[in-house]
Design an enzyme around this catalytic site. Structure first.
Site, PDB file in Angstrom:
ATOM      1  N   HIS A  71     -12.549  10.939  23.506  1.00  0.00           N
ATOM      2  CA  HIS A  71     -12.599  12.331  23.050  1.00  0.00           C
ATOM      3  C   HIS A  71     -14.056  12.719  22.852  1.00  0.00           C
ATOM      4  CE1 HIS A  71      -8.335  13.035  22.568  1.00  0.00           C
ATOM      5  NE2 HIS A  71      -8.203  11.901  21.898  1.00  0.00           N
ATOM      6  N   ASP A 107      -5.392   1.086  24.399  1.00  0.00           N
ATOM      7  CA  ASP A 107      -5.086   2.526  24.251  1.00  0.00           C
ATOM      8  C   ASP A 107      -6.394   3.320  24.205  1.00  0.00           C
ATOM      9  OD1 ASP A 107      -3.769   4.916  24.080  1.00  0.00           O
ATOM     10  OD2 ASP A 107      -2.867   4.559  22.115  1.00  0.00           O
ATOM     11  N   ASN A 148      -1.426  11.351  31.193  1.00  0.00           N
ATOM     12  CA  ASN A 148      -1.618  12.635  30.493  1.00  0.00           C
ATOM     13  C   ASN A 148      -2.984  13.253  30.792  1.00  0.00           C
ATOM     14  OD1 ASN A 148      -2.925  10.658  28.977  1.00  0.00           O
ATOM     15  ND2 ASN A 148      -2.543  11.670  27.036  1.00  0.00           N
ATOM     16  N   HIS A 182       6.075   5.721  24.331  1.00  0.00           N
ATOM     17  CA  HIS A 182       5.299   6.139  23.166  1.00  0.00           C
ATOM     18  C   HIS A 182       6.368   6.466  22.129  1.00  0.00           C
ATOM     19  CE1 HIS A 182       1.980   8.582  21.220  1.00  0.00           C
ATOM     20  NE2 HIS A 182       3.031   9.171  20.708  1.00  0.00           N
ATOM     21  N   HIS A 231      -3.182  -0.284  29.105  1.00  0.00           N
ATOM     22  CA  HIS A 231      -2.978   1.036  28.487  1.00  0.00           C
ATOM     23  C   HIS A 231      -4.324   1.713  28.234  1.00  0.00           C
ATOM     24  CE1 HIS A 231      -0.571   3.513  25.302  1.00  0.00           C
ATOM     25  NE2 HIS A 231      -1.597   4.226  25.783  1.00  0.00           N
TER      26      HIS A 231
HETATM   27 ZN   LIG Z   1       0.903   6.569  22.983  1.00  0.00          ZN
HETATM   28 ZN   LIG Z   2      -2.063   6.037  24.949  1.00  0.00          ZN
END
Ligand SMILES: [Zn+2]
Ligand SMILES: [Zn+2]
Length: 431
Positions: A311, A307, A96, A181, A62
């Site tokens: 940013h 995850d 995404n 999610h 992830h």
């Molecule tokens: Zn997520």
């Molecule tokens: Zn994620």
């Protein structure tokens, strides 16, 4: 090119193996494993692994690589370089991006970029709904045919349950897991951290545990209805862990992953560490963190995944209310798992390799995650006892948004081999 890895402690849960052995790699494949591996052929390179753990290449299932679209935050090349530095031979990338990774074209872009970078392998996860808008299904059949190993709208939940059901039904036909999610948007509202004593004290809007619990319950119900494979991403509450455990008892094909930040930090961290403690799901209160560690100990959690969510500094430097959710993790994940779980006697090294290699490979249907002869020559060698200090300035990721700056960790990757190529040697990137 033949590589002989000598004298290490070889841990491979796929073969129930934990003991001293030599490992011989021949080109892109595992050639031999065992006390006599050295005799199986003359090696071009010998790696001394005495005192080190030799494992099937670690897989972070992830990560967000931000390319295409936000190359100022991460690229497929920079992210896979960070992955190698962190001990990973493969990552699964979330869709995404801008544009969204979906359909044949989106998946092929990621595969081509990863091929150019030639660092850690990248297994694309494609969007479930077109443009991640949650309105209609994306071209998931074409995405799977192009190499997508899983399907996810990660970053946002699929709020429409009918659509989520159809997605699971298609995913079952394609034999791909849907990675959820699990979050109820109405309950998350405009919350920015865990709802509880700390959010009240800090005057920040809360996200209740129930926002995850009800979504996990729904997703499990739909997965059972569709008889599909469901993987719950970044599980963070005691109740959703119970729900996953119950689904497993009932025979549903449900798995889940935990992130290092959810097992290493509580919501108390928000008070001192600023916006690098803002992520989804939020850091939870102590009883949930204890439940997560217990679930890791008892095998109810299937995988550890970072995850990794890069940013920019400017975005994270904003007020807590408006800063984006997410932190990076590729270069701290193994160190945190070893420090917080292995050295604190929550899990064994065999468990750790299962959580970070064997199981991610099984969930995503990869050929790696094993040291069986014939498997891809993906190997991670790590030193569980090496002390080091997290220094974001030294990260190979383009972004720096970590709450673990300055942490003293015990355990680090030493050598990483992907497809028979040594990409990390003695802790240094070679390419
Ligand atoms: Zn997520
Ligand atoms: Zn994620």
């Amino acid at each position: 090119m033949k590589i002989l890895i000598k004298g290490g402690r070889v841990i491979d849960p796929s073969q129930d193996l934990d003991g001293a052995a030599d490992l011989l790699l021949d080109g892109g494949a595992i050639a031999a494993l065992g006390p006599d591996a050295a005799a199986a052929g003359t090696a071009d390179t010998v790696i001394e692994a005495r005192g080190l753990v030799v494992a099937p290449g670690l897989i972070d299932m992830h990560v967000h690589l931000r390319e295409p679209g936000r190359e100022d935050e991460e690229t497929i090349a920079s992210g896979t370089r960070a992955a190698v530095a962190g001990g990973f031979t493969a990552v699964a990338s979330m869709p995404n991006t801008e544009p969204v990774t979906e359909g044949e074209e989106g998946v092929k872009f990621v595969v081509a970029k990863a091929c150019d970078a030639a660092l850690a392998r990248v297994h694309p996860i494609a969007a479930v709904t077109a443009g991640l808008r949650g309105e209609m299904l994306a071209e998931i059949g074409a995405a799977a045919a192009a190499g997508a190993v899983g399907l996810s709208d990660d970053g946002s939940p699929i709020a429409n349950s009918g659509l989520a059901r159809r997605a699971l039904e298609y995913a079952r036909m394609l034999d791909r897991p849907v990675i959820s999610h699990s979050e109820d948007p109405g309950l998350v509202g405009r919350g920015v951290m865990n709802e509880g004593r700390v959010s009240t004290r800090l005057g920040l809007r809360g996200i209740p545990n129930e926002s995850e619990d009800v979504a996990v319950a729904r997703d499990i119900a739909l997965a059972r209805l569709a008889r599909a494979r469901l993987h719950v991403a970044h599980i963070s509450t005691a109740r959703s862990l119970e729900l996953v455990a119950e689904a497993k008892r009932l025979g549903a094909a449900v798995t889940c992953e935990a992130t290092p930040h959810h097992f290493a930090l509580t919501d108390e961290a928000v008070a001192s560490y600023g916006t690098n403690t803002k992520m989804k799901p939020p850091l939870r209160a102590e009883p949930d963190v204890a439940a997560l560690r217990h679930a890791l100990r008892t095998g109810q959690v299937d995988a550890i995944a970072s995850d990794h969510a890069p940013h920019s500094q400017e975005e994270k430097d904003q007020e807590f209310d408006v800063a984006p959710f997410g932190i990076i993790g590729l270069e701290t994940s193994l160190g945190l798992a070893l420090t917080e779980l292995y050295h604190k006697q929550v899990i064994t090294l065999v468990d750790l390799v299962r959580l970070m290699s064997t199981n991610p490979a099984l969930i995503l249907g990869l050929r790696s995650g094993t040291l069986r002869p014939g498997a891809p020559a993906d190997v991670t060698i790590f030193d569980p006892g090496r002390d080091w200090t997290v220094d974001p300035a030294a990260f190979l990721s383009i972004s720096r948004n970590t709450p673990f700056s300055g942490w003293q960790l015990k355990g680090k990757a030493v050598t990483v081999i992907v497809d028979g190529r040594i990409l990390l040697r003695d802790g240094e990137i070679t390419v």
